[in-house]
Write a protein that holds these residues in place. Structure first.
Motif, short mmCIF file in Angstrom:
data_model
loop_
_atom_site.label_atom_id
_atom_site.label_comp_id
_atom_site.label_asym_id
_atom_site.label_seq_id
_atom_site.Cartn_x
_atom_site.Cartn_y
_atom_site.Cartn_z
N ASN A 148 12.75 17.49 5.92
CA ASN A 148 12.01 18.77 6.09
C ASN A 148 11.79 19.09 7.57
N ASP A 149 11.48 18.05 8.38
CA ASP A 149 11.29 18.25 9.83
C ASP A 149 12.55 18.84 10.46
N LEU A 150 13.71 18.31 10.06
CA LEU A 150 14.98 18.74 10.66
C LEU A 150 15.33 20.17 10.27
N ASN A 151 14.78 20.61 9.13
CA ASN A 151 15.16 21.92 8.59
C ASN A 151 14.24 23.05 9.04
N VAL A 152 13.45 22.80 10.11
CA VAL A 152 12.63 23.88 10.68
C VAL A 152 12.94 24.00 12.18
N THR A 153 12.47 25.09 12.78
CA THR A 153 12.82 25.32 14.19
C THR A 153 11.88 24.60 15.17
N LYS A 154 10.78 24.03 14.67
CA LYS A 154 9.89 23.26 15.55
C LYS A 154 10.49 21.87 15.71
N PRO A 155 10.69 21.40 16.95
CA PRO A 155 11.32 20.08 17.13
C PRO A 155 10.53 18.95 16.47
N GLN A 156 11.25 18.06 15.83
CA GLN A 156 10.61 16.91 15.17
C GLN A 156 10.04 15.95 16.22
N ASP A 157 8.86 15.40 15.95
CA ASP A 157 8.26 14.39 16.82
C ASP A 157 7.49 13.45 15.90
N ARG A 158 8.19 12.47 15.33
CA ARG A 158 7.60 11.65 14.25
C ARG A 158 7.65 10.17 14.57
N LEU A 159 6.50 9.52 14.38
CA LEU A 159 6.41 8.05 14.50
C LEU A 159 6.52 7.47 13.09
N ILE A 160 7.51 6.60 12.88
CA ILE A 160 7.65 5.93 11.58
C ILE A 160 7.22 4.49 11.76
N CYS A 161 6.11 4.17 11.12
CA CYS A 161 5.52 2.84 11.27
C CYS A 161 5.74 2.07 9.97
N GLY A 162 6.46 0.97 10.06
CA GLY A 162 6.72 0.17 8.86
C GLY A 162 7.06 -1.24 9.28
N GLU A 163 6.72 -2.19 8.44
CA GLU A 163 6.99 -3.59 8.76
C GLU A 163 8.48 -3.84 8.97
N VAL A 164 8.77 -4.93 9.68
CA VAL A 164 10.16 -5.34 9.86
C VAL A 164 10.80 -5.59 8.50
N GLY A 165 12.00 -5.05 8.31
CA GLY A 165 12.70 -5.26 7.04
C GLY A 165 12.26 -4.32 5.92
N VAL A 217 11.22 -13.77 11.12
CA VAL A 217 11.34 -14.63 9.93
C VAL A 217 10.77 -13.88 8.73
N GLY A 218 11.08 -14.38 7.53
CA GLY A 218 10.56 -13.75 6.32
C GLY A 218 11.37 -12.56 5.89
N ARG A 219 12.67 -12.57 6.21
CA ARG A 219 13.51 -11.42 5.86
C ARG A 219 14.34 -11.69 4.60
N SER A 220 13.94 -12.69 3.82
CA SER A 220 14.62 -12.97 2.54
C SER A 220 13.53 -13.26 1.51
N LYS A 221 13.92 -13.73 0.34
CA LYS A 221 12.92 -14.00 -0.71
C LYS A 221 12.30 -15.39 -0.56
N ARG A 222 12.75 -16.15 0.43
CA ARG A 222 12.23 -17.50 0.64
C ARG A 222 10.93 -17.45 1.45
N GLN A 223 9.99 -18.37 1.16
CA GLN A 223 8.73 -18.40 1.91
C GLN A 223 8.98 -18.74 3.38
N ALA A 224 8.42 -17.92 4.29
CA ALA A 224 8.61 -18.15 5.72
C ALA A 224 7.29 -18.58 6.37
N TYR A 225 7.42 -19.29 7.50
CA TYR A 225 6.24 -19.81 8.21
C TYR A 225 6.31 -19.43 9.69
N ALA A 226 5.16 -19.03 10.24
CA ALA A 226 5.06 -18.75 11.67
C ALA A 226 3.93 -19.59 12.26
N TYR A 227 4.26 -20.40 13.26
CA TYR A 227 3.26 -21.27 13.90
C TYR A 227 2.98 -20.72 15.30
#
Length: 574
Positions: free
Chosen positions: A60-77, A349-359
């Motif tokens: 919808n942003d692309l289909n109007v004449t006002k320039p898009q300025d959008r922050l997409i915030c989402g976790e890795v993966g 890490v944590g980009r699959s279905k296996r349990q990941a650990y961060a120390y």
């Protein structure tokens, strides 16, 4: 000071927003639905609800004449890159060029491989510009960009060079946008007026978040994880060889891979030797940004192909690397990193279905600063699958909002609180637009006394924030009495500053009943500036202000004003 700052920011925000409204971008729409479906099917996964919503917003942003300025915030993966791919497809179909900016060569190359694969059947030329390229290749790419022979260019800071120009740029995508300076991003914006911009981030820096929260930049949040994804288990500890050995051994014995992050190139070889002694059967290799592009690329390919078990590296791995078999991460000297950086690193890490650990290990001998402790605590409790946005909110409190359009990463909201500061900005915008209706919080009080919630009494930033919001929204004195009692029950005797905050709120409520717009203290006099219709104003009088003699030095100014206002209100009601 906070109100002045909010007013200044509001002026800048209105200018930025006005520019976006004045600038025009061409409408870009899906020209061939069948072709778009074929491209969409190349994703190979079912979109989550949040992804679908964000894709529709971008279309919808692309289909109007006002320039898009959008922050997409989402976790890795969580599929942010897929949104950039769909937007890029629409742009190339409308014969517009796309520029994808990534912070590191590794991430840029990964994007290049993905974009090349997805666009190969659509006659779209995708190119890659980075330090890996020879001078001859760079020259050819720059020429082709200028002539419009390249549809999508992916690269690092090289794309910020003055020698780069586009035939017809339609979309700019900035990945891991917190890694770029404001000036660098603004330089890209000047490439062409009316350019559509999408920012991708797992943990936006406070300024970006503040821009989005202040309604200048649109924001989309992808918070639903792909099916089967598990949260990374986060362990925070002092440095311990026994813990390191246990963590690396467990990953090695389940045929997984590990990252060991040490942000000191000179110590990488020593650390690799130590780890080889701990795990003699494991293949251990180092990686850092000072290696030649060719060697670094080869090392990363080997790691990706599971020929390396443990990669001892610097923050070169911070951005976007997708290695599903790597599910243990150890970070040394955690106190030296920023919150968004640590969250970003954890995303490796944590980009699959296996349990990941961060120390996250802190130095044995160092006493941590208060901010370092706050950052590490935020990480420990923010290990859910969609904590990036919440961590950025926490970062806003830990180090201040930053100047929204400037370069500094600190701001006056430290003691005012984000909600209150954002409401001050909103009010200043109304004022600048000429919306002059008076409301409770627009009464200006200057008595030379501070009223705020101290960090010592309530250490949790999110609790302070919600209390500021609550107190500033009250319109009845009774609500203030109740909140004061509640605070005393929960936190004990209130500090003087918090008492003052509640008194200020009461002064505002009483002033609004008497139509007082401003209270100003000057030496031994206190001035009350009144509205034309104030009950304190005698009939047919042109009186604009009343002054009170502050002679009783035994009573502080805030209590003196409060007593006078209570008396005035009682007279008015009798």
């Amino acid at each position: 000071k906070s109100e002045k700052k909010a007013y200044d920011i509001a002026t800048e925000l209105l200018e930025a927003e006005a520019k976006r409204k004045i600038e025009k971008s061409e409408k870009l729409k899906i020209l061939d639905e069948t072709k778009y479906q074929i491209f969409k099917n190349g994703f190979g996964f079912k979109e989550t609800n949040d992804q679908n919503t964000t894709i529709l917003q971008v279309i919808n942003d692309l289909n109007v004449t006002k320039p898009q300025d959008r922050l997409i915030c989402g976790e890795v993966g969580f599929g942010k890159t897929e949104i950039a791919l769909r937007a890029s497809f629409i742009c190339t179909e409308n014969l517009k060029q796309v520029c994808i900016l990534a912070p590191t060569t590794l991430l840029a190359r990964q994007h290049f491989e993905l974009f090349k694969e997805r666009f190969k059947q659509f006659d779209v030329k995708v190119e890659f510009l980075s330090r890996e390229r020879t001078q001859k290749e760079k020259k050819e790419i720059i020429e082709d960009l200028k002539n419009g022979n390249i549809s999508i260019i992916i690269g690092t800071h090289s794309l910020l060079s003055d020698s780069i120009s586009f035939a017809d740029l339609g979309l700019l995508v900035i990945d891991e946008e917190h890694r770029f300076g404001v000036r660098q991003k603004e330089k890209l914006r000047t490439l062409r007026k009316g350019i559509n911009v999408i920012y991708l981030s797992a943990t936006p820096i406070p300024r970006s978040l503040n821009l989005a929260l202040s309604k200048v930049r649109d924001i989309s949040i992808i918070s639903s994880p792909p099916p089967g994804r598990k949260a990374v288990e986060t362990i925070v500890s002092r440095y311990s060889n026994a813990l390191i050995k246990e963590a690396l051994e467990r990953e090695f014995h389940r045929s997984g891979q590990s990252f060991y992050l040490l942000n000191s190139v000179s110590n990488l070889d020593f650390k690799a030797k130590d780890i080889r002694k701990m795990l003699p059967d494991a293949k251990v290799t180092i990686a850092h940004g000072q290696m030649s592009p060719k060697d670094l690329k080869e090392t990363m390919i080997k790691f990706h192909n599971k020929e390396i078990d443990i990669l001892v590296c610097t923050t070169i791995i911070e951005s976007g690397l997708d290695i599903p078999n790597a599910n243990t991460l150890i970070v040394e000297s955690t106190e030296n990193f920023g919150l968004s950086q640590l969250h970003q690193i954890r995303g490796r890490v944590g980009r699959s279905k296996r349990q990941a650990y961060a120390y996250f290990l802190t130095s044995e001998e160092k006493n941590l600063t208060k901010n370092a402790v706050s950052r590490i605590e935020a990480l420990k409790f923010g290990d859910s699958l969609n904590s990036g946005f919440n961590l950025a909110m926490r970062d806003l409190e830990i180090r201040g909002a930053g100047e929204i359009l400037g370069e500094k990463q600190s701001g006056v909201i430290d003691f005012v609180g984000l909600t209150l500061f954002t409401s001050l900005i909103d009010k200043s915008i109304k004022l600048l637009k000429g919306d002059l209706e008076t409301s409770l919080d627009e009464i200006e009080i200057k008595l030379g006394v501070n009223g705020y919630i101290t960090e010592e009494s309530i250490p949790q930033p999110e609790v302070r924030l919600s209390l500021y919001k609550k107190i500033s929204s009250f319109e009845k004195e009774e609500d203030l009495f109740n909140i004061k009692k509640e605070l005393e029950d929960r936190f004990g005797k209130l500090p003087k500053e918090t008492e003052n905050l509640i008194k200020f709120a009461r002064i505002r409520i009483l002033s609004s009943k008497l139509l007082i717009n401003k209270i100003l203290s000057e030496q031994d006099r206190i001035y009350l500036f009144i509205d034309l219709n104030s009950p304190l104003k005698p009939e047919n009088s042109k009186l604009e202000k009343i002054f009170l003699n502050y002679s009783n030095k035994e009573m502080n100014k805030i209590d003196f004003v409060l007593d006078k206002l209570i008396a005035f209100n009682e007279q008015n009601n009798s």
